[in-house]
Design a protein around this motif. Structure first.
Motif, PDB file in Angstrom:
ATOM      1  N   GLY A 147      47.925  17.364  36.372  1.00 13.15           N
ATOM      2  CA  GLY A 147      46.482  17.172  36.466  1.00 13.15           C
ATOM      3  C   GLY A 147      46.133  16.094  37.457  1.00 13.15           C
ATOM      4  N   ALA A 148      44.829  15.881  37.645  1.00 12.81           N
ATOM      5  CA  ALA A 148      44.332  14.877  38.583  1.00 12.81           C
ATOM      6  C   ALA A 148      43.055  14.276  38.019  1.00 12.81           C
ATOM      7  CB  ALA A 148      44.061  15.502  39.951  1.00 12.81           C
ATOM      8  N   VAL A 149      42.870  12.989  38.265  1.00 17.27           N
ATOM      9  CA  VAL A 149      41.682  12.280  37.788  1.00 17.27           C
ATOM     10  C   VAL A 149      41.192  11.363  38.898  1.00 17.27           C
ATOM     11  CG1 VAL A 149      40.754  10.645  36.090  1.00 17.27           C
ATOM     12  CG2 VAL A 149      42.471  12.325  35.386  1.00 17.27           C
ATOM     13  N   LYS A 150      39.868  11.330  39.076  1.00 11.13           N
ATOM     14  CA  LYS A 150      39.230  10.412  40.019  1.00 11.13           C
ATOM     15  C   LYS A 150      38.406   9.416  39.226  1.00 11.13           C
ATOM     16  CE  LYS A 150      35.314  10.372  43.174  1.00 11.13           C
ATOM     17  NZ  LYS A 150      34.390   9.868  42.120  1.00 11.13           N
ATOM     18  N   ALA A 151      38.488   8.142  39.568  1.00 10.70           N
ATOM     19  CA  ALA A 151      37.673   7.125  38.894  1.00 10.70           C
ATOM     20  C   ALA A 151      36.205   7.415  39.131  1.00 10.70           C
ATOM     21  CB  ALA A 151      38.013   5.734  39.409  1.00 10.70           C
ATOM     22  N   GLU A 152      35.396   7.279  38.089  1.00 12.14           N
ATOM     23  CA  GLU A 152      33.970   7.567  38.204  1.00 12.14           C
ATOM     24  C   GLU A 152      33.312   6.713  39.279  1.00 12.14           C
ATOM     25  OE1 GLU A 152      29.909   7.488  35.447  1.00 12.14           O
ATOM     26  OE2 GLU A 152      31.882   7.384  34.512  1.00 12.14           O
ATOM     27  N   ASP A 153      33.754   5.457  39.404  1.00 10.95           N
ATOM     28  CA  ASP A 153      33.147   4.580  40.407  1.00 10.95           C
ATOM     29  C   ASP A 153      33.791   4.712  41.785  1.00 10.95           C
ATOM     30  OD1 ASP A 153      35.593   3.309  40.121  1.00 10.95           O
ATOM     31  OD2 ASP A 153      34.769   1.402  39.452  1.00 10.95           O
ATOM     32  N   GLY A 154      34.762   5.626  41.910  1.00 16.38           N
ATOM     33  CA  GLY A 154      35.394   5.875  43.198  1.00 16.38           C
ATOM     34  C   GLY A 154      36.435   4.855  43.612  1.00 16.38           C
ATOM     35  N   SER A 155      36.934   4.055  42.668  1.00 13.75           N
ATOM     36  CA  SER A 155      37.848   2.969  43.027  1.00 13.75           C
ATOM     37  C   SER A 155      39.319   3.362  43.018  1.00 13.75           C
ATOM     38  CB  SER A 155      37.643   1.781  42.079  1.00 13.75           C
ATOM     39  OG  SER A 155      37.920   2.160  40.735  1.00 13.75           O
ATOM     40  N   TRP A 156      39.690   4.481  42.410  1.00  7.71           N
ATOM     41  CA  TRP A 156      41.102   4.881  42.353  1.00  7.71           C
ATOM     42  C   TRP A 156      41.220   6.370  42.087  1.00  7.71           C
ATOM     43  CZ3 TRP A 156      42.082   7.125  37.675  1.00  7.71           C
ATOM     44  CH2 TRP A 156      41.320   6.724  36.578  1.00  7.71           C
ATOM     45  N   ALA A 157      42.425   6.890  42.305  1.00 10.73           N
ATOM     46  CA  ALA A 157      42.724   8.296  42.018  1.00 10.73           C
ATOM     47  C   ALA A 157      44.079   8.376  41.332  1.00 10.73           C
ATOM     48  CB  ALA A 157      42.734   9.115  43.302  1.00 10.73           C
ATOM     49  N   TRP A 158      44.280   9.450  40.561  1.00  7.85           N
ATOM     50  CA  TRP A 158      45.548   9.634  39.837  1.00  7.85           C
ATOM     51  C   TRP A 158      45.960  11.098  39.896  1.00  7.85           C
ATOM     52  CZ3 TRP A 158      46.753  12.854  35.749  1.00  7.85           C
ATOM     53  CH2 TRP A 158      47.987  12.634  35.113  1.00  7.85           C
ATOM     54  N   PHE A 159      47.265  11.325  40.083  1.00  3.93           N
ATOM     55  CA  PHE A 159      47.862  12.648  40.003  1.00  3.93           C
ATOM     56  C   PHE A 159      49.088  12.567  39.090  1.00  3.93           C
ATOM     57  CE2 PHE A 159      46.001  12.252  44.247  1.00  3.93           C
ATOM     58  CZ  PHE A 159      45.150  13.338  44.283  1.00  3.93           C
ATOM     59  N   GLY A 160      49.369  13.629  38.364  1.00  2.00           N
ATOM     60  CA  GLY A 160      50.511  13.616  37.457  1.00  2.00           C
ATOM     61  C   GLY A 160      51.384  14.846  37.603  1.00  2.00           C
ATOM     62  N   PHE A 161      52.681  14.671  37.315  1.00  6.30           N
ATOM     63  CA  PHE A 161      53.648  15.760  37.384  1.00  6.30           C
ATOM     64  C   PHE A 161      54.542  15.754  36.143  1.00  6.30           C
ATOM     65  CE2 PHE A 161      52.358  15.090  41.719  1.00  6.30           C
ATOM     66  CZ  PHE A 161      52.256  16.382  42.227  1.00  6.30           C
ATOM     67  N   LYS A 162      54.928  16.921  35.724  1.00 10.76           N
ATOM     68  CA  LYS A 162      55.761  17.080  34.527  1.00 10.76           C
ATOM     69  C   LYS A 162      57.117  16.423  34.701  1.00 10.76           C
ATOM     70  CE  LYS A 162      57.824  20.659  31.564  1.00 10.76           C
ATOM     71  NZ  LYS A 162      57.869  22.116  31.288  1.00 10.76           N
ATOM     72  N   GLY A 163      57.697  16.583  35.872  1.00 11.41           N
ATOM     73  CA  GLY A 163      59.018  16.032  36.145  1.00 11.41           C
ATOM     74  C   GLY A 163      58.994  15.122  37.359  1.00 11.41           C
ATOM     75  N   GLU A 164      59.949  15.304  38.248  1.00 17.34           N
ATOM     76  CA  GLU A 164      60.065  14.445  39.420  1.00 17.34           C
ATOM     77  C   GLU A 164      58.881  14.608  40.361  1.00 17.34           C
ATOM     78  OE1 GLU A 164      63.206  14.080  43.127  1.00 17.34           O
ATOM     79  OE2 GLU A 164      63.972  14.431  41.100  1.00 17.34           O
ATOM     80  N   ILE A 165      58.450  13.522  40.947  1.00 19.03           N
ATOM     81  CA  ILE A 165      57.336  13.546  41.892  1.00 19.03           C
ATOM     82  C   ILE A 165      57.799  14.143  43.220  1.00 19.03           C
ATOM     83  CG2 ILE A 165      55.664  12.163  43.168  1.00 19.03           C
ATOM     84  CD1 ILE A 165      55.953  10.037  40.951  1.00 19.03           C
ATOM     85  N   PRO A 166      57.203  15.237  43.679  1.00 21.53           N
ATOM     86  CA  PRO A 166      57.603  15.799  44.976  1.00 21.53           C
ATOM     87  C   PRO A 166      57.294  14.826  46.114  1.00 21.53           C
ATOM     88  CG  PRO A 166      56.311  17.379  43.684  1.00 21.53           C
ATOM     89  CD  PRO A 166      56.181  16.049  43.006  1.00 21.53           C
ATOM     90  N   ALA A 167      58.211  14.724  47.045  1.00 21.50           N
ATOM     91  CA  ALA A 167      58.004  13.813  48.175  1.00 21.50           C
ATOM     92  C   ALA A 167      56.749  14.175  48.956  1.00 21.50           C
ATOM     93  CB  ALA A 167      59.219  13.849  49.092  1.00 21.50           C
ATOM     94  N   ALA A 168      56.502  15.487  49.111  1.00 22.59           N
ATOM     95  CA  ALA A 168      55.335  15.932  49.865  1.00 22.59           C
ATOM     96  C   ALA A 168      54.031  15.531  49.179  1.00 22.59           C
ATOM     97  CB  ALA A 168      55.379  17.445  50.058  1.00 22.59           C
ATOM     98  N   ALA A 169      54.074  15.417  47.863  1.00 23.35           N
ATOM     99  CA  ALA A 169      52.863  15.026  47.135  1.00 23.35           C
ATOM    100  C   ALA A 169      52.497  13.584  47.448  1.00 23.35           C
ATOM    101  CB  ALA A 169      53.081  15.205  45.632  1.00 23.35           C
ATOM    102  N   ALA A 170      53.482  12.712  47.456  1.00 23.74           N
ATOM    103  CA  ALA A 170      53.227  11.308  47.779  1.00 23.74           C
ATOM    104  C   ALA A 170      52.728  11.166  49.206  1.00 23.74           C
ATOM    105  CB  ALA A 170      54.498  10.489  47.576  1.00 23.74           C
ATOM    106  N   GLU A 171      53.242  11.990  50.096  1.00 24.67           N
ATOM    107  CA  GLU A 171      52.808  11.933  51.496  1.00 24.67           C
ATOM    108  C   GLU A 171      51.364  12.410  51.630  1.00 24.67           C
ATOM    109  OE1 GLU A 171      53.311  10.970  55.469  1.00 24.67           O
ATOM    110  OE2 GLU A 171      54.695  10.630  53.794  1.00 24.67           O
ATOM    111  N   ALA A 172      51.015  13.499  50.930  1.00 23.01           N
ATOM    112  CA  ALA A 172      49.660  14.043  51.020  1.00 23.01           C
ATOM    113  C   ALA A 172      48.626  13.072  50.464  1.00 23.01           C
ATOM    114  CB  ALA A 172      49.587  15.377  50.275  1.00 23.01           C
ATOM    115  N   ALA A 173      49.002  12.339  49.417  1.00 17.57           N
ATOM    116  CA  ALA A 173      48.057  11.431  48.759  1.00 17.57           C
ATOM    117  C   ALA A 173      47.679  10.252  49.640  1.00 17.57           C
ATOM    118  CB  ALA A 173      48.638  10.940  47.439  1.00 17.57           C
TER     119      ALA A 173
END
Length: 463
Positions: A147-173
């Protein structure tokens, strides 16, 4: 878990990113084990907007006026390819990474928040990037994405993964201009925690003391939040609350449930009222127009909420100066596990890619996006006109007081709709997010538009 190393240019992985955390939920500023925290993100560079700001200051006019003037000057240069269905009230003009439609919505949000437009653009103007990145993660890693969550005030973002974090995901973020946390090893993906939420909802809903129930999963914590409304005459006490909390039989790793007894929630369908494009039956609002998503001859339809359907042929009517109307017939509907949605023919009319965002104004639908917690969305309806609010829950399962249980719902933090708005579109800029199902004091509830891809042969007709 082994975190795949990445090289960061405009962002840095904090040293705290690998520190263990004592709680199950990673709060902003408290990185946990199996996390990557991208800090020192660079703001989005908007040279054209900077020029417009300078022009506004020099002329002594509000920024919104200077933007509108710029859009008006740019609009005559648009071609038939830019606006294939004719001119709309917010031209398809882009200012750096923002469309004129997005800026219109950001101005509404600024007014709601009591802030000026410039600071709202800085705080919230990256939302479309966030939505596109989250949707790409969901498409590329369907078995891993939590899933993904954005802070209501726009100060941060969050993404989650069931297992290992894909390298491409960290790069895209890295494309986001705010502190971004990516959590791994959560133990559940988006579909799994949604399925758990549905099971929990059913278990609590079946209790003889319960009249209405909402249940929604929090992707960050793994907690399924359940709110139960008791039947008239049933006493609310700690024994009953303990009993309800003992009902959920959870199967998923990392998932838990919390049941609270609500006061007088009165969650209800919005009667038979629908709109988002035009009038339907005089008491509802149509949603986004649709096109067939599979191979074969092109087919175009219009949409609404199922609970807005009449006994047979429906009556559609345009708004404002767009006079006229047509009779439409229902071809598909569902109100239950997969939301509150209906598909109608277009009658004798030609389907366009535009939708009303006020009683007299139109804009183009440009893409479908999945609703995420924390993002701002706007809604248009026959009664309430245009209003915006923050998404507070996704994958919500609701038992309405008419006894019907509806899944795949999204809830805003405030009630921003009223009778007559049902079926109307939820959007941001030109991005389509859903159509109105109902609401109550807990917030407005809408059906996610992405359910179309899973349950029908249709998708939003976009530019």
């Amino acid at each position: 878990m082994t975190i795949v190393p990445i090289t960061l240019a405009a962002a840095a992985v904090t040293a705290a990113a690998l520190m263990p955390m004592t709680s199950a939920m990673a709060l902003p500023g408290e990185p946990s084990e199996s996390e990557i925290v991208l800090a020192d993100q660079q703001p989005i560079h908007r040279p054209t907007l900077d020029q417009i700001k300078a022009d506004a200051e020099q002329r002594g006019v509000p920024l919104k006026q200077a933007i509108d003037d710029y859009v008006a000057r740019a609009a005559p240069k648009l071609t038939k390819a830019d606006e294939p269905d004719g001119r709309v009230d917010i031209p398809e003009v882009t200012i750096d990474d923002l469309t004129a439609a997005e800026i219109h919505d950001l101005n509404l949000i600024a007014n709601d928040d009591g802030k000026n437009l410039a600071e709202t653009i800085d705080a919230q103007g990256w939302q479309s990037r966030f939505s596109d990145i989250a949707d790409k993660f969901e498409a590329d890693y369907p078995d891993l994405f939590s899933g993904a969550v954005k802070a209501e005030d726009g100060s941060w973002a969050w993404f989650g993964f069931k297992g290992e974090i894909p390298a491409a995901a960290a790069e895209a973020a890295k494309a986001l201009p705010v502190k971004t946390t990516i959590s791994g090893d959560l133990g559940y993906n988006q579909a799994e925690i949604a399925a758990e939420s549905e099971r929990v909802h059913q278990q609590v809903s079946d209790h003889p003391a319960v009249a209405a129930v909402t249940a929604s999963p929090d992707a960050r914590s793994g907690v399924i939040d359940v709110s139960a409304q008791l039947k008239p005459g049933v006493k609310h006490d700690s024994t009953l609350e303990k009993e309800l909390n003992g009902l959920p039989a959870l199967r998923g790793e990392g998932v838990s449930a919390k049941v609270v007894i609500a006061g007088d929630v009165r969650t209800r369908p919005m009667d038979g009222y629908i709109r988002g494009g035009g009038h339907l039956n005089g008491y509802c609002t149509t949603g986004f127009n649709l096109e067939r998503a599979v191979s074969g001859p092109a087919l175009y339809r219009t949409s609404t909420a199922q609970h807005c359907l009449g006994p047979g042929t429906e009556s559609y009517r345009n708004h404002g100066n767009d006079s006229g109307g047509t009779e439409v017939d229902n071809v598909w509907y569902h109100r239950g596990k997969y939301g509150d949605f209906a598909i109608n023919t277009a009658g004798s009319y030609t389907v366009t890619r535009t939708f009303y965002f006020t009683h007299t104004q139109k804009r183009y639908a440009t893409s479908e996006n999945t609703p995420r917690v924390g993002i701002r969305v706007c809604h248009y309806g026959l009664t309430s006109n245009e209003k915006c609010d923050t998404i507070k829950a996704v994958e919500l399962t609701v038992k309405f007081t008419d006894g019907v249980t509806v899944g795949k719902q999204v809830q805003t933090g405030r009630l921003i709709a009223a009778g007559g708005d049902s079926g109307g579109p939820f959007y941001y800029g030109g991005k389509a997010y859903g159509t109105l199902s109902g609401g109550g004091p807990g917030g407005t509830v809408f059906t996610t538009i992405r359910i179309l891809r899973d349950r029908t042969d249709y998708k939003v007709f976009t530019k």
